[in-house]
Design a protein around this motif. Structure first.
Motif, PDB file in Angstrom:
ATOM      1  N   HIS A   1       2.231  -7.832  11.773  1.00  0.00           N
ATOM      2  CA  HIS A   1       2.790  -7.203  10.479  1.00  0.00           C
ATOM      3  C   HIS A   1       1.917  -8.106   9.469  1.00  0.00           C
ATOM      4  CE1 HIS A   1       4.991  -6.395   7.137  1.00  0.00           C
ATOM      5  NE2 HIS A   1       5.561  -5.070   7.595  1.00  0.00           N
ATOM      6  N   PRO A   2       1.454  -7.661   8.582  1.00  0.00           N
ATOM      7  CA  PRO A   2       0.844  -8.319   7.442  1.00  0.00           C
ATOM      8  C   PRO A   2       1.577  -9.474   6.796  1.00  0.00           C
ATOM      9  CG  PRO A   2       0.297  -6.094   7.089  1.00  0.00           C
ATOM     10  CD  PRO A   2       1.365  -6.212   8.118  1.00  0.00           C
ATOM     11  N   ASP A   3       2.993  -9.570   6.739  1.00  0.00           N
ATOM     12  CA  ASP A   3       3.830 -10.311   6.211  1.00  0.00           C
ATOM     13  C   ASP A   3       3.468 -11.928   6.944  1.00  0.00           C
ATOM     14  OD1 ASP A   3       4.720  -8.912   4.232  1.00  0.00           O
ATOM     15  OD2 ASP A   3       6.824  -9.033   4.858  1.00  0.00           O
ATOM     16  N   ARG A   4       3.162 -11.928   8.455  1.00  0.00           N
ATOM     17  CA  ARG A   4       3.193 -12.851   9.052  1.00  0.00           C
ATOM     18  C   ARG A   4       1.878 -13.847   8.457  1.00  0.00           C
ATOM     19  NH1 ARG A   4       1.938 -12.940  14.917  1.00  0.00           N
ATOM     20  NH2 ARG A   4       2.611 -15.071  14.918  1.00  0.00           N
ATOM     21  N   PHE A   5       0.816 -12.975   7.823  1.00  0.00           N
ATOM     22  CA  PHE A   5      -0.137 -13.745   7.481  1.00  0.00           C
ATOM     23  C   PHE A   5      -0.328 -13.674   5.735  1.00  0.00           C
ATOM     24  CE2 PHE A   5      -0.739 -11.486  11.412  1.00  0.00           C
ATOM     25  CZ  PHE A   5      -1.358 -12.209  12.082  1.00  0.00           C
ATOM     26  N   SER A   6       0.923 -13.788   5.173  1.00  0.00           N
ATOM     27  CA  SER A   6       0.987 -13.697   3.760  1.00  0.00           C
ATOM     28  C   SER A   6       0.471 -14.796   3.394  1.00  0.00           C
ATOM     29  CB  SER A   6       2.430 -13.363   3.200  1.00  0.00           C
ATOM     30  OG  SER A   6       3.170 -14.504   3.896  1.00  0.00           O
ATOM     31  N   GLY A   7       0.455 -16.108   3.865  1.00  0.00           N
ATOM     32  CA  GLY A   7      -0.142 -17.316   3.350  1.00  0.00           C
ATOM     33  C   GLY A   7      -1.492 -17.707   3.758  1.00  0.00           C
ATOM     34  N   ALA A   8      -2.189 -16.730   4.315  1.00  0.00           N
ATOM     35  CA  ALA A   8      -3.319 -16.875   4.729  1.00  0.00           C
ATOM     36  C   ALA A   8      -4.378 -16.539   3.996  1.00  0.00           C
ATOM     37  CB  ALA A   8      -3.755 -16.297   6.200  1.00  0.00           C
TER      38      ALA A   8
ATOM     39  N   ALA B   1      -5.538  -8.289   9.345  1.00  0.00           N
ATOM     40  CA  ALA B   1      -4.202  -8.264  10.091  1.00  0.00           C
ATOM     41  C   ALA B   1      -3.676  -6.978   9.386  1.00  0.00           C
ATOM     42  CB  ALA B   1      -3.338  -9.248   9.507  1.00  0.00           C
ATOM     43  N   GLU B   2      -3.891  -6.339   7.930  1.00  0.00           N
ATOM     44  CA  GLU B   2      -3.692  -5.169   7.815  1.00  0.00           C
ATOM     45  C   GLU B   2      -4.369  -4.109   8.454  1.00  0.00           C
ATOM     46  OE1 GLU B   2      -4.307  -5.120   3.679  1.00  0.00           O
ATOM     47  OE2 GLU B   2      -2.638  -6.453   3.101  1.00  0.00           O
ATOM     48  N   ASP B   3      -5.723  -4.300   8.564  1.00  0.00           N
ATOM     49  CA  ASP B   3      -6.456  -3.177   9.594  1.00  0.00           C
ATOM     50  C   ASP B   3      -5.697  -2.935  10.931  1.00  0.00           C
ATOM     51  OD1 ASP B   3      -8.007  -2.607   7.449  1.00  0.00           O
ATOM     52  OD2 ASP B   3      -9.553  -4.035   8.074  1.00  0.00           O
ATOM     53  N   LEU B   4      -5.269  -4.051  11.622  1.00  0.00           N
ATOM     54  CA  LEU B   4      -4.657  -4.152  12.936  1.00  0.00           C
ATOM     55  C   LEU B   4      -3.562  -3.599  12.866  1.00  0.00           C
ATOM     56  CD1 LEU B   4      -5.934  -4.971  15.713  1.00  0.00           C
ATOM     57  CD2 LEU B   4      -4.693  -7.360  15.277  1.00  0.00           C
ATOM     58  N   PHE B   5      -2.658  -3.829  11.914  1.00  0.00           N
ATOM     59  CA  PHE B   5      -1.337  -3.192  11.934  1.00  0.00           C
ATOM     60  C   PHE B   5      -1.513  -1.757  11.639  1.00  0.00           C
ATOM     61  CE2 PHE B   5       2.440  -1.704   9.462  1.00  0.00           C
ATOM     62  CZ  PHE B   5       3.212  -1.976  10.178  1.00  0.00           C
ATOM     63  N   SER B   6      -2.431  -1.291  10.865  1.00  0.00           N
ATOM     64  CA  SER B   6      -2.693   0.027  10.661  1.00  0.00           C
ATOM     65  C   SER B   6      -3.309   0.799  12.004  1.00  0.00           C
ATOM     66  CB  SER B   6      -3.787   0.248   9.455  1.00  0.00           C
ATOM     67  OG  SER B   6      -4.149   1.810   9.444  1.00  0.00           O
ATOM     68  N   LEU B   7      -3.755   0.101  12.681  1.00  0.00           N
ATOM     69  CA  LEU B   7      -4.391   0.584  13.961  1.00  0.00           C
ATOM     70  C   LEU B   7      -3.311   0.838  14.889  1.00  0.00           C
ATOM     71  CD1 LEU B   7      -6.538   1.377  16.107  1.00  0.00           C
ATOM     72  CD2 LEU B   7      -7.028  -1.164  16.666  1.00  0.00           C
TER      73      LEU B   7
ATOM     74  N   ARG C   1     -14.789   5.203  16.801  1.00  0.00           N
ATOM     75  CA  ARG C   1     -14.385   3.715  17.038  1.00  0.00           C
ATOM     76  C   ARG C   1     -14.648   3.031  16.015  1.00  0.00           C
ATOM     77  NH1 ARG C   1     -13.818   3.375  22.587  1.00  0.00           N
ATOM     78  NH2 ARG C   1     -14.513   5.137  23.808  1.00  0.00           N
ATOM     79  N   ALA C   2     -15.217   3.315  14.942  1.00  0.00           N
ATOM     80  CA  ALA C   2     -15.705   2.448  13.783  1.00  0.00           C
ATOM     81  C   ALA C   2     -14.473   2.368  12.943  1.00  0.00           C
ATOM     82  CB  ALA C   2     -16.715   3.005  13.081  1.00  0.00           C
ATOM     83  N   GLU C   3     -13.974   1.152  12.556  1.00  0.00           N
ATOM     84  CA  GLU C   3     -12.842   0.843  11.484  1.00  0.00           C
ATOM     85  C   GLU C   3     -13.594   0.823   9.978  1.00  0.00           C
ATOM     86  OE1 GLU C   3      -9.956   0.700  12.160  1.00  0.00           O
ATOM     87  OE2 GLU C   3     -10.260   1.181  14.218  1.00  0.00           O
ATOM     88  N   VAL C   4     -12.923   0.589   9.154  1.00  0.00           N
ATOM     89  CA  VAL C   4     -13.228   0.348   7.906  1.00  0.00           C
ATOM     90  C   VAL C   4     -14.172  -0.885   7.544  1.00  0.00           C
ATOM     91  CG1 VAL C   4     -12.320   0.017   5.481  1.00  0.00           C
ATOM     92  CG2 VAL C   4     -10.945   1.221   6.945  1.00  0.00           C
ATOM     93  N   GLU C   5     -15.342  -0.702   6.997  1.00  0.00           N
ATOM     94  CA  GLU C   5     -16.519  -1.432   7.034  1.00  0.00           C
ATOM     95  C   GLU C   5     -16.022  -2.836   6.647  1.00  0.00           C
ATOM     96  OE1 GLU C   5     -20.079  -3.462   7.676  1.00  0.00           O
ATOM     97  OE2 GLU C   5     -19.126  -1.348   8.304  1.00  0.00           O
TER      98      GLU C   5
END
Length: 752
Positions: free
Chosen positions: A558-565, A573-579, A607-611
């Motif tokens: 979840h992107p909230d885990r990385f909110s301060g990164a 993280a957002e791309d991985l959560f979306s996947l 297989r290609a994700e957002v560039e």
């Protein structure tokens, strides 16, 4: 004549914020909050575009669009953009396409993207329809980024809900707040508060330090006189007076910034205005390590007034509380202790708020907070007795086009955030929003008092038998719950604050290096794999096994885990959560899973994700290798890796900072290398103004060049941004020791 938009959403706070955002773009906006009102408004207004929530009371979004299409037979079709609170399943997408919808997006959707989708759809409609093009101007161009985007009343949209929604919309800009003579400004970066400014005298550094007993009033007045004489900033003067050391000052500044932000949670009313894209000059940096949801939780538990809690319970007393359907909200980072988890386990959709009573003050605040961050929802109808605590996503059987019969409770709409009053029946649903008092009541409590008592409802089919609830707190004549003794005493804040602290000590939060390593490891393992491998389940897994695997993985990504990164890490993280979410949307139901298996051998996988996400991941991998080389003092190798990181993702400030530092360490005597290093460090400071690393590295470079004053300023700024920056604190102490030795030497010489 500007285009007319109809904004339909069961959540009044969310609908209000979107309506004001659309108005700021130049559109005429009307609102509705249930399916029947939406259909009546669409027939009366003939809007140019409709944003339509899928899960609405009385008639769902698909049924509304089906009725609209029937009425439009043979004529032009109104563009409709669906907003889905839960997963936008293939069945949802198929229904939306069959009904001629412009698209379906999953909430929360970034505000910039939503505005772009609306403007693009209106522009296409303007070109395609000659009649409309003759009567209306084209969709307005985007406003200047420094122009006011949305404004409104905090009595209509409470501060917890406002902060939560701006985070969901990934809003970047300055939030202006005013309550009487109080004025505050909060800088948001993708919905996260990063700086704050206040005009309250009691929130100045000296006043806070004096109130906490850190300094005396005499010291405060003397230091303020020195500030007026231009001797420096207040904090620096207190350090020079030996009232504070650098570490004390950093912690005091952090406390000051948090106090300025948390005090807003106490406001019962006021006005807000959000300037999209604007930047806040001055102000205190907010070095928050917690997620936005945890920030709202802390503000509600410690600052929100008892009247606001009472208003929430009065407005939603007869509604059923259930866990949120939206994956983004369901798995956001919210710290709960054992007692809170036990209370949350009772929130299963079969009980109303009144059924949960009586509750102590901490539990009441917890429910309000969880509702404000959309962890739980309030629904008009009960859910069947659940087999698991979290509801499964909708299936195709319940998604038959035009179905208007009572649906499974997971399809029921959610009042996801701020308290809202029932809609009055005597206001025409098609009336403009500004004149629509029922859509924005001035006071949730007064609206709740005026609403007639709901009729008794029979239990839903298959629902667990209703058990008579325990005695509830009495209600006053105004219909508001009478607060228990804890609410009426000043001790309510202390009681609430005690609840926030978990009963058992929490493990320390992982630092950014650990998060980078964890995320990179998951990315390398999951990307390019089939959906079964993404979730880590076999092809014979059951629905429950797939759901459990998804819940565990969604919490980790979840992107909230990385909110301060860093920005690049958050994007990855957002791309991985979306996947992970797409994998569950496909495999979470047996029919969709079988369809995926049948098509697996014949389709060519994309297989290609957002560039941009791919570049961010490659940059992160190079950056990690560079950090490892830097720790080994392999400065040449570190420089090469950081150069690759900058090449892949040049907009990340920390990459430039580390590259500049490695360039200098690799060849500290070369004038050209030092100049290039300084340019990258300055670039890093500009791109990542809230990161301590550019300032720390610049300070070391200035120190090596003998520019002690500039070096000290850089180290001080690094400590302000991160009070735990041990390297900067150590450098400041060394500077202070050298200064003291120099003073002693001068004194000895003068004595001679």
């Amino acid at each position: 004549m500007p285009p007319t938009l109809l904004c339909v959403d069961a959540d009044r706070s969310y609908c209000e914020i979107l309506a004001r955002a659309f108005e700021a773009e130049g559109y005429r906006v009307h609102t509705a909050h249930d399916g029947e009102a939406a259909l009546a408004a669409a027939r009366a207004l003939r809007p140019d575009l409709v944003t339509l929530d899928v899960m609405l009371p009385k008639r769902d979004g698909f049924a509304v669009l089906e009725a609209m299409r029937t009425a439009e037979a043979g004529g032009p079709r109104t563009p409709v953009l669906f907003l889905a609170g839960g997963a936008a399943t293939p069945a949802y997408r198929a229904r939306a396409e069959a009904l001629g919808a412009s698209g379906i997006v999953t909430k929360p959707v970034p505000l910039d993207r939503l505005l772009s989708l609306v403007a693009g759809e209106l522009e296409s409609r303007s070109r395609a329809t000659a009649r409309r093009a003759a009567q209306q101007a084209p969709a307005p161009a985007a406003r200047s980024v420094s122009g006011p985007l949305l404004e409104g009343s905090l009595a209509e949209v409470g501060f917890p809900a406002l902060l939560h929604h701006l985070h969901g919309l990934r809003a970047t800009g300055v939030l202006h707040l005013q309550c009487g003579k109080k004025k505050k400004k909060i800088q948001l970066a993708e919905g996260r508060p990063v700086a704050v400014k206040s005009n309250l005298v009691q929130e100045t550094l000296g006043q806070l330090l004096a109130a906490s007993g850190k300094i005396s009033l005499d010291v405060m007045h003397e230091s303020l006189l020195r500030v007026q004489r231009g001797e420096g900033l207040h904090g620096q003067i207190l350090v020079a007076m030996h009232m504070l050391d650098e570490e004390d000052l950093a912690h005091a500044l952090r406390h000051q910034a948090e106090e300025k932000l948390l005090e807003v949670f106490e406001w019962a009313d006021g006005r807000f205005r959000f300037d999209r894209g604007a930047r806040l000059s001055g102000g205190n940096v907010l070095s928050l390590k917690e997620s936005p949801a945890n920030l709202v939780l802390r503000g509600v538990m410690t600052r929100v007034t008892p009247d606001a809690i009472d208003a929430f319970f009065a407005a939603h007393a007869e509604e059923y509380v259930a866990p949120s359907e939206a994956p983004f909200y369901r798995f956001q980072d919210v710290d709960l202790d054992a007692a809170a988890e036990a209370l949350l386990a009772r929130v299963d959709g079969t009980r109303t708020l009144d059924d949960l009573l009586p509750l102590d003050e901490r539990s009441r605040r917890l429910l309000y907070a969880l509702h404000a961050v959309a962890r739980i929802e309030c629904r008009p109808a009960p859910a069947p007795a659940p087999t698991v605590r979290q509801p499964a996503p909708p299936d195709e059987a319940s998604a038959a086009p035009g179905a208007q019969a009572p649906r499974a409770p997971r399809h029921e709409p959610a009042s996801m955030h701020a308290p809202r009053a029932p809609q009055r029946a005597d206001v025409p649903p098609a009336a403009p929003r500004r004149a629509e008092a029922a859509h924005a009541p001035a006071s949730p409590r007064s609206a709740a008092a005026a609403a007639p008592p709901p009729a008794a409802r029979p239990p839903a089919p298959g629902a667990a038998p209703r058990v008579a609830p325990p005695p509830r707190p009495a209600r006053s004549d105004a219909g508001r719950l009478r607060p228990d003794p804890l609410v009426e005493t000043p001790a309510h804040r202390a009681a609430a604050a005690a609840y926030v602290a978990p009963a058992a000590p929490r493990a320390p939060a992982p630092d950014e290096d650990a998060l980078r390593a964890e995320l990179s490891g998951m990315s390398e393992r999951l990307r390019g794999r089939d959906y079964f491998a993404v979730l880590g389940v076999t092809r014979t897994a059951t629905d429950e096994q797939i759901r459990d695997a998804y819940f565990a993985l969604a919490k980790r990504t979840h992107p909230d885990r990385f909110s301060g990164a860093s920005e690049a890490l958050r994007r990855a993280a957002e791309d991985l959560f979306s996947l992970v979410s797409r994998a569950y949307e496909t495999l979470g139901h047996r029919d969709r899973r079988n369809e995926y298996l049948r098509a697996e051998m014949t389709r060519e996988r994309d297989r290609a994700e957002v560039e941009e996400g791919e570049r961010a991941l490659r940059a992160e991998l190079c950056f990690q290798k560079g950090v490892g080389a830097l720790k080994r003092k392999a400065y040449g190798e570190a420089r090469e890796q950081f150069e690759q990181a900058v090449k892949h993702y040049p907009q990340e400030g920390e990459y430039h900072a580390y590259l500049g530092y490695a360039l200098w360490l690799a060849d500290p005597g070369a004038i050209g290398s030092v100049h290039e290093a300084r340019q990258h460090l300055l670039r890093g400071r500009k791109l990542a103004p809230s990161s301590d690393k550019p300032y720390l590295f610049l300070g070391r470079l200035y120190k090596a060049e003998g520019k002690d004053a500039q070096a000290e300023k850089m180290f001080q700024r690094a400590v302000e941004l991160d009070p735990d920056c041990v390297d900067a604190i150590r450098e400041l102490r060394l500077i202070d020791m050298r200064r003291q030795r120099s003073k002693s030497l001068v004194q000895r010489i003068l004595r001679r």
